[in-house]
Design a protein around this motif. Structure first.
Motif, PDB file in Angstrom:
ATOM      1  N   ALA A 131      -0.637  12.544 -20.668  1.00 40.71           N
ATOM      2  CA  ALA A 131      -2.005  13.021 -20.830  1.00 40.71           C
ATOM      3  C   ALA A 131      -2.051  14.519 -20.548  1.00 40.71           C
ATOM      4  N   ASN A 132      -3.079  15.173 -21.075  1.00 40.75           N
ATOM      5  CA  ASN A 132      -3.217  16.616 -20.884  1.00 40.75           C
ATOM      6  C   ASN A 132      -3.247  17.002 -19.403  1.00 40.75           C
ATOM      7  N   LYS A 133      -3.925  16.183 -18.594  1.00 43.03           N
ATOM      8  CA  LYS A 133      -4.037  16.475 -17.163  1.00 43.03           C
ATOM      9  C   LYS A 133      -2.669  16.448 -16.498  1.00 43.03           C
ATOM     10  N   VAL A 134      -1.854  15.475 -16.883  1.00 43.11           N
ATOM     11  CA  VAL A 134      -0.504  15.338 -16.307  1.00 43.11           C
ATOM     12  C   VAL A 134       0.364  16.531 -16.720  1.00 43.11           C
ATOM     13  N   ILE A 135       0.259  16.913 -17.990  1.00 43.76           N
ATOM     14  CA  ILE A 135       1.038  18.055 -18.496  1.00 43.76           C
ATOM     15  C   ILE A 135       0.643  19.316 -17.747  1.00 43.76           C
ATOM     16  N   ALA A 136      -0.659  19.499 -17.539  1.00 44.09           N
ATOM     17  CA  ALA A 136      -1.156  20.688 -16.846  1.00 44.09           C
ATOM     18  C   ALA A 136      -0.594  20.778 -15.429  1.00 44.09           C
ATOM     19  N   ILE A 137      -0.581  19.638 -14.730  1.00 43.81           N
ATOM     20  CA  ILE A 137      -0.058  19.617 -13.360  1.00 43.81           C
ATOM     21  C   ILE A 137       1.438  19.926 -13.352  1.00 43.81           C
ATOM     22  N   ASP A 138       2.197  19.304 -14.265  1.00 41.52           N
ATOM     23  CA  ASP A 138       3.649  19.506 -14.309  1.00 41.52           C
ATOM     24  C   ASP A 138       4.013  20.949 -14.634  1.00 41.52           C
ATOM     25  N   LEU A 139       3.224  21.587 -15.505  1.00 39.34           N
ATOM     26  CA  LEU A 139       3.541  22.959 -15.921  1.00 39.34           C
ATOM     27  C   LEU A 139       2.830  24.011 -15.076  1.00 39.34           C
ATOM     28  N   GLY A 140       1.895  23.565 -14.240  1.00 34.61           N
ATOM     29  CA  GLY A 140       1.173  24.504 -13.394  1.00 34.61           C
ATOM     30  C   GLY A 140       0.229  25.396 -14.172  1.00 34.61           C
ATOM     31  N   ILE A 141      -0.391  24.846 -15.213  1.00 36.46           N
ATOM     32  CA  ILE A 141      -1.335  25.612 -16.024  1.00 36.46           C
ATOM     33  C   ILE A 141      -2.645  24.828 -16.146  1.00 36.46           C
ATOM     34  N   ALA A 142      -3.691  25.496 -16.633  1.00 36.85           N
ATOM     35  CA  ALA A 142      -4.994  24.860 -16.749  1.00 36.85           C
ATOM     36  C   ALA A 142      -4.977  23.788 -17.839  1.00 36.85           C
ATOM     37  N   GLN A 143      -5.761  22.728 -17.613  1.00 30.89           N
ATOM     38  CA  GLN A 143      -5.830  21.646 -18.590  1.00 30.89           C
ATOM     39  C   GLN A 143      -6.356  22.159 -19.932  1.00 30.89           C
ATOM     40  N   GLY A 144      -7.291  23.091 -19.882  1.00 30.50           N
ATOM     41  CA  GLY A 144      -7.820  23.663 -21.120  1.00 30.50           C
ATOM     42  C   GLY A 144      -6.746  24.387 -21.918  1.00 30.50           C
ATOM     43  N   THR A 145      -5.811  25.023 -21.212  1.00 28.17           N
ATOM     44  CA  THR A 145      -4.698  25.719 -21.875  1.00 28.17           C
ATOM     45  C   THR A 145      -3.790  24.710 -22.569  1.00 28.17           C
ATOM     46  N   VAL A 146      -3.556  23.591 -21.909  1.00 26.39           N
ATOM     47  CA  VAL A 146      -2.742  22.528 -22.502  1.00 26.39           C
ATOM     48  C   VAL A 146      -3.405  22.029 -23.783  1.00 26.39           C
ATOM     49  N   GLU A 147      -4.715  21.839 -23.728  1.00 25.95           N
ATOM     50  CA  GLU A 147      -5.450  21.331 -24.888  1.00 25.95           C
ATOM     51  C   GLU A 147      -5.339  22.285 -26.079  1.00 25.95           C
ATOM     52  N   ILE A 148      -5.396  23.587 -25.806  1.00 22.50           N
ATOM     53  CA  ILE A 148      -5.271  24.585 -26.870  1.00 22.50           C
ATOM     54  C   ILE A 148      -3.885  24.533 -27.486  1.00 22.50           C
ATOM     55  N   HIS A 149      -2.875  24.517 -26.620  1.00 18.49           N
ATOM     56  CA  HIS A 149      -1.489  24.466 -27.108  1.00 18.49           C
ATOM     57  C   HIS A 149      -1.228  23.172 -27.872  1.00 18.49           C
ATOM     58  N   ARG A 150      -1.754  22.086 -27.352  1.00 10.43           N
ATOM     59  CA  ARG A 150      -1.553  20.783 -27.993  1.00 10.43           C
ATOM     60  C   ARG A 150      -2.157  20.791 -29.401  1.00 10.43           C
ATOM     61  N   SER A 151      -3.340  21.347 -29.523  1.00  9.56           N
ATOM     62  CA  SER A 151      -3.995  21.429 -30.826  1.00  9.56           C
ATOM     63  C   SER A 151      -3.177  22.266 -31.799  1.00  9.56           C
ATOM     64  N   ARG A 152      -2.633  23.373 -31.305  1.00  7.53           N
ATOM     65  CA  ARG A 152      -1.808  24.241 -32.154  1.00  7.53           C
ATOM     66  C   ARG A 152      -0.532  23.531 -32.594  1.00  7.53           C
ATOM     67  N   VAL A 153       0.068  22.777 -31.692  1.00 10.22           N
ATOM     68  CA  VAL A 153       1.293  22.026 -32.013  1.00 10.22           C
ATOM     69  C   VAL A 153       1.017  21.038 -33.151  1.00 10.22           C
ATOM     70  N   MET A 154      -0.049  20.285 -33.009  1.00  9.03           N
ATOM     71  CA  MET A 154      -0.358  19.263 -34.015  1.00  9.03           C
ATOM     72  C   MET A 154      -0.664  19.917 -35.364  1.00  9.03           C
ATOM     73  N   HIS A 155      -1.362  21.056 -35.325  1.00  8.89           N
ATOM     74  CA  HIS A 155      -1.711  21.762 -36.566  1.00  8.89           C
ATOM     75  C   HIS A 155      -0.458  22.320 -37.245  1.00  8.89           C
ATOM     76  N   LYS A 156       0.393  22.992 -36.479  1.00  6.57           N
ATOM     77  CA  LYS A 156       1.605  23.596 -37.050  1.00  6.57           C
ATOM     78  C   LYS A 156       2.547  22.537 -37.619  1.00  6.57           C
ATOM     79  N   LEU A 157       2.605  21.390 -36.957  1.00  8.27           N
ATOM     80  CA  LEU A 157       3.521  20.340 -37.403  1.00  8.27           C
ATOM     81  C   LEU A 157       2.904  19.441 -38.469  1.00  8.27           C
ATOM     82  N   GLY A 158       1.601  19.599 -38.707  1.00  8.43           N
ATOM     83  CA  GLY A 158       0.946  18.813 -39.756  1.00  8.43           C
ATOM     84  C   GLY A 158       0.804  17.351 -39.404  1.00  8.43           C
TER      85      GLY A 158
END
Length: 208
Positions: free
Chosen positions: A161-188
């Protein structure tokens, strides 16, 4: 039917009578045929980008069929090979199959059997090329990701989940959500299931 629609049948055999017979059989079934008297002349003309299959005699003067197979393996050429064998060459033919040859035909062989093997070989070649093209496209998409996006992609593929990723990487959950959206878009892709299939195609996941 357009030229090369069914693929090219390459024939390498020092027996001109056999070459002519195979040419006649294959051309009558709609294939383009290119024949060669020896392995060396075939290699000089060979283009790995050209779809087709190879009908190859095991025993020939100069470079043998086995040696030609080894050379094609060395060049990472994926062209399917159908070996033509004499009665005493069956053991060698089995060895060739273990090295990746599609099949072998023992002389004398029936026309229907030859055409059946050619059809199988051409289909195999088409499937291999489609898989390579898909893998190349997937790799281009993966290469477009930033280091952080790639990192998050692997977390997402594991079902995190985004919350788990944020904790593991030490970044904000909102940042994870942005990156996740970009990943899905770039990979189609639109879902984790589609992402996992893409990673499977790229060889980054093992088929379960």
């Amino acid at each position: 039917m357009t030229e090369n629609q069914k693929g090219t049948v390459f024939v390498v055999d020092d027996d001109s009578t056999l070459r002519d017979m195979i040419r006649m059989m294959a051309e009558s079934d709609g294939y383009e045929v290119r024949d060669f008297i020896d392995a060396t002349s075939f290699l000089e003309a060979f283009n790995a980008e050209q779809p087709g299959c190879l009908i190859l005699d095991i025993r020939m003067p100069g470079m043998s069929g086995l040696a030609l197979q080894d050379e094609l393996i060395k060049r990472k050429a994926l062209i399917p090979i159908i070996f033509i064998t004499g009665h005493g060459d069956v053991e060698m033919a089995v060895e060739c199959i273990q090295k990746g040859a599609l099949d072998f035909l023992e002389k004398p062989f029936r026309e229907a059997k030859l055409l059946e093997k050619i059809e199988q070989a051409i289909l195999s070649d088409q499937q291999s090329r489609e898989e390579l093209a898909e893998k190349s496209l997937v790799q281009q998409r993966l290469d477009s990701l930033t280091t952080r996006e790639t990192e998050i992609m692997h977390f997402v593929a594991q079902g995190c989940a985004n919350k788990v990723i944020a904790i593991d990487l030490g970044i904000a959950q909102g940042t994870v959500e942005i990156h996740r959206s970009r990943v899905m878009h770039k990979l189609g892709v639109r879902s984790v299931a589609q992402l996992m299939r893409l990673l499977l195609v790229a060889g980054l996941l093992e088929d379960q």
